[in-house]
Design an enzyme around this catalytic site. Structure first.
Site, PDB file in Angstrom:
ATOM      1  N   SER A 141      37.669 -17.484  33.079  1.00 34.36           N
ATOM      2  CA  SER A 141      37.812 -17.856  34.497  1.00 34.36           C
ATOM      3  C   SER A 141      36.525 -18.513  34.966  1.00 34.36           C
ATOM      4  O   SER A 141      35.443 -18.225  34.441  1.00 34.36           O
ATOM      5  CB  SER A 141      38.051 -16.604  35.348  1.00 34.36           C
ATOM      6  OG  SER A 141      37.995 -16.914  36.725  1.00 34.36           O
ATOM      7  N   TYR A 154      35.267  -8.002  37.660  1.00 30.63           N
ATOM      8  CA  TYR A 154      36.125  -9.078  37.144  1.00 30.63           C
ATOM      9  C   TYR A 154      35.265 -10.236  36.630  1.00 30.63           C
ATOM     10  O   TYR A 154      35.461 -10.726  35.518  1.00 30.63           O
ATOM     11  CB  TYR A 154      37.073  -9.556  38.244  1.00 30.63           C
ATOM     12  CG  TYR A 154      37.989 -10.686  37.809  1.00 30.63           C
ATOM     13  CD1 TYR A 154      39.140 -10.428  37.078  1.00 30.63           C
ATOM     14  CD2 TYR A 154      37.690 -12.012  38.134  1.00 30.63           C
ATOM     15  CE1 TYR A 154      39.973 -11.461  36.672  1.00 30.63           C
ATOM     16  CE2 TYR A 154      38.523 -13.051  37.730  1.00 30.63           C
ATOM     17  CZ  TYR A 154      39.657 -12.771  37.005  1.00 30.63           C
ATOM     18  OH  TYR A 154      40.468 -13.806  36.599  1.00 30.63           O
TER      19      TYR A 154
HETATM   20  N1  LIG Z   1      45.553 -17.131  38.794  1.00 32.27           N
HETATM   21  C1  LIG Z   1      44.310 -17.541  38.865  1.00 32.27           C
HETATM   22  O1  LIG Z   1      43.873 -18.126  39.868  1.00 32.27           O
HETATM   23  C2  LIG Z   1      43.389 -17.293  37.713  1.00 32.27           C
HETATM   24  C3  LIG Z   1      42.106 -17.878  37.761  1.00 32.27           C
HETATM   25  C4  LIG Z   1      41.239 -17.683  36.699  1.00 32.27           C
HETATM   26  C5  LIG Z   1      41.626 -16.914  35.614  1.00 32.27           C
HETATM   27  N2  LIG Z   1      42.865 -16.347  35.592  1.00 32.27           N
HETATM   28  C6  LIG Z   1      43.211 -15.564  34.405  1.00 32.27           C
HETATM   29  O2  LIG Z   1      44.444 -16.027  33.891  1.00 32.27           O
HETATM   30  C7  LIG Z   1      45.079 -14.960  33.168  1.00 32.27           C
HETATM   31  C8  LIG Z   1      46.511 -14.840  33.642  1.00 32.27           C
HETATM   32  O3  LIG Z   1      46.487 -14.559  35.038  1.00 32.27           O
HETATM   33  P1  LIG Z   1      47.723 -14.849  35.991  1.00 32.27           P
HETATM   34  O4  LIG Z   1      47.163 -15.430  37.224  1.00 32.27           O
HETATM   35  O5  LIG Z   1      48.805 -15.544  35.258  1.00 32.27           O
HETATM   36  O6  LIG Z   1      48.123 -13.330  36.330  1.00 32.27           O
HETATM   37  P2  LIG Z   1      49.503 -12.558  36.392  1.00 32.27           P
HETATM   38  O7  LIG Z   1      49.179 -11.249  37.026  1.00 32.27           O
HETATM   39  O8  LIG Z   1      50.578 -13.401  36.974  1.00 32.27           O
HETATM   40  O9  LIG Z   1      49.818 -12.341  34.847  1.00 32.27           O
HETATM   41  C9  LIG Z   1      49.058 -11.440  34.071  1.00 32.27           C
HETATM   42  C10 LIG Z   1      49.989 -10.608  33.216  1.00 32.27           C
HETATM   43  O10 LIG Z   1      49.191  -9.698  32.438  1.00 32.27           O
HETATM   44  C11 LIG Z   1      49.864  -8.496  32.360  1.00 32.27           C
HETATM   45  N3  LIG Z   1      48.945  -7.379  32.082  1.00 32.27           N
HETATM   46  C12 LIG Z   1      47.998  -6.870  32.908  1.00 32.27           C
HETATM   47  N4  LIG Z   1      47.413  -5.800  32.333  1.00 32.27           N
HETATM   48  C13 LIG Z   1      47.991  -5.651  31.107  1.00 32.27           C
HETATM   49  C14 LIG Z   1      47.819  -4.726  30.053  1.00 32.27           C
HETATM   50  N5  LIG Z   1      46.929  -3.715  30.135  1.00 32.27           N
HETATM   51  N6  LIG Z   1      48.559  -4.878  28.947  1.00 32.27           N
HETATM   52  C15 LIG Z   1      49.476  -5.879  28.850  1.00 32.27           C
HETATM   53  N7  LIG Z   1      49.699  -6.766  29.832  1.00 32.27           N
HETATM   54  C16 LIG Z   1      48.964  -6.649  30.944  1.00 32.27           C
HETATM   55  C17 LIG Z   1      50.554  -8.327  33.715  1.00 32.27           C
HETATM   56  O11 LIG Z   1      51.633  -7.422  33.652  1.00 32.27           O
HETATM   57  C18 LIG Z   1      50.964  -9.757  34.023  1.00 32.27           C
HETATM   58  O12 LIG Z   1      52.302 -10.032  33.607  1.00 32.27           O
HETATM   59  C19 LIG Z   1      44.212 -13.734  33.417  1.00 32.27           C
HETATM   60  O13 LIG Z   1      43.334 -13.567  32.319  1.00 32.27           O
HETATM   61  C20 LIG Z   1      43.434 -14.084  34.654  1.00 32.27           C
HETATM   62  O14 LIG Z   1      42.224 -13.364  34.765  1.00 32.27           O
HETATM   63  C21 LIG Z   1      43.751 -16.517  36.609  1.00 32.27           C
END
Ligand SMILES: NC(=O)c1ccc[n+]([C@@H]2O[C@H](COP(=O)([O-])OP(=O)(O)OC[C@H]3O[C@@H](n4cnc5c(N)ncnc54)[C@H](O)[C@@H]3O)[C@@H](O)[C@H]2O)c1
Length: 280
Positions: A141, A154
């Site tokens: 991120s 985070y």
């Molecule tokens: N959305 C953003 O703006 C953003 C920005 C930077 C980084 N990210 C990163 O992108 C990645 C995906 O994020 P997203 O926005 O799609 O989130 P999201 O919450 O939509 O999807 C994340 C998924 O991970 C699963 N998860 C969480 N803990 C878990 C565990 N212990 N075991 C198995 N599954 C687990 C959740 O159930 C969920 O389905 C993450 O690593 C997040 O940190 C997101």
């Protein structure tokens, strides 16, 4: 996008958001995918639309036996493992640092960093055994690239993921296993807007230079490129995909100097020369 042929991938956190978009791209490209997620309903729903080249395995990515079983599921279901997308994460601990508990801090690190260690460990073992390389893509991120992009724990976990990407890339290169990270900015998913979808628009309007909202598919495309042969000499890299968020940081001018957007000219600092100002 390079054709994927019959390549097989595992996507953690593939039940929704960015992970689900990556799984969709893999199937579109002709590959097969195992989605691992803690949320069973989301996981089942995600594979429903993807046909018989997608399977769901319920896992906790912080648990070593679960992660090992997830990698084995790829081999059992589709015969091999070519790519791993370490993507699952939680927002984790938040609030003033003086109030945070050790438990919340440690859980954040277990889900966001131990998971990447475990995924890399068990995927790399299989890939080394197969003997023909592989690709690992970690979702880090922009929060890991500076302060202010997320809560303390985070941000620290994402900085750890960026560094782990580098150390494991160097270590696994002799096996032709590439390890890279994608660093998303503000992407429109439930993790980002936490039930307040308008937040994405506020971010876009106030701090993101690029006019359009960040969508999961934009990150999936970068992650897929990193895993493809087109990136065959790219390893240890962290690719930022953030609509210019980090390029424009820290954007101090936007904090209390919004009036500067209504002026143009030149400021000569402490030279004694008067600034030249033109009102717009
Ligand atoms: N959305 C953003 O703006 C953003 C920005 C930077 C980084 N990210 C990163 O992108 C990645 C995906 O994020 P997203 O926005 O799609 O989130 P999201 O919450 O939509 O999807 C994340 C998924 O991970 C699963 N998860 C969480 N803990 C878990 C565990 N212990 N075991 C198995 N599954 C687990 C959740 O159930 C969920 O389905 C993450 O690593 C997040 O940190 C997101």
């Amino acid at each position: 996008m390079e054709p994927w042929g019959d390549r097989v991938a595992v996507v953690t956190g593939g039940g929704g958001g960015i992970g689900r978009a990556i799984a969709g791209r893999i199937v579109e490209a002709g590959g097969s995918v195992i989605i691992g997620d803690l949320n069973r309903d989301r996981g089942v729903e995600a594979v429903r639309g993807l046909g018989d080249r997608a399977r769901f395995v319920p896992v906790d990515v912080a648990d070593e036996s679960d992660v090992e079983a997830l990698m084995t599921a790829a081999v059992d279901s589709f015969g091999r493992l070519d790519a791993l997308f370490n993507n699952a994460a939680i927002g984790g601990a938040f609030g003033p640092i003086v109030e945070q508990t050790v438990e919340a801090w440690d859980t954040t690190f277990a889900v966001n960093v131990r998971s990447v260690f475990l995924g890399t460990k068990h995927a790399a073992r299989l890939m080394i055994e197969q003997g023909d390389g592989g690709a690992i893509v970690n979702t880090a991120s922009v929060a890991g690239q500076s302060g202010g992009g997320g809560p303390q724990a985070y941000s620290a976990t994402k900085a750890a993921v960026i560094n782990l990407t580098q150390t494991t890339a160097a270590e696994l290169a002799p096996h032709h296993i590439r390890v890279n990270a994608v660093c998303p900015g503000a992407i429109y998913t439930e993790l980002m807007h936490r039930g307040r979808p308008e937040m994405a628009d506020e971010w876009r309007e106030e701090i993101q230079p690029w006019p359009e909202r960040g969508e999961p598919e934009m990150i999936a495309d970068v992650a897929m490129w990193l895993a493809s042969d087109a990136a065959r000499f790219v390893t240890g890299a962290s690719v930022t995909a953030d609509g210019g968020l980090m390029a424009a940081a820290p954007r101090l001018v936007d904090l209390d100097l919004a009036h500067l957007r209504r002026m143009t000219g030149i400021a000569y600092g402490n030279t004694g020369q008067e600034p030249e100002v033109r009102r717009l």
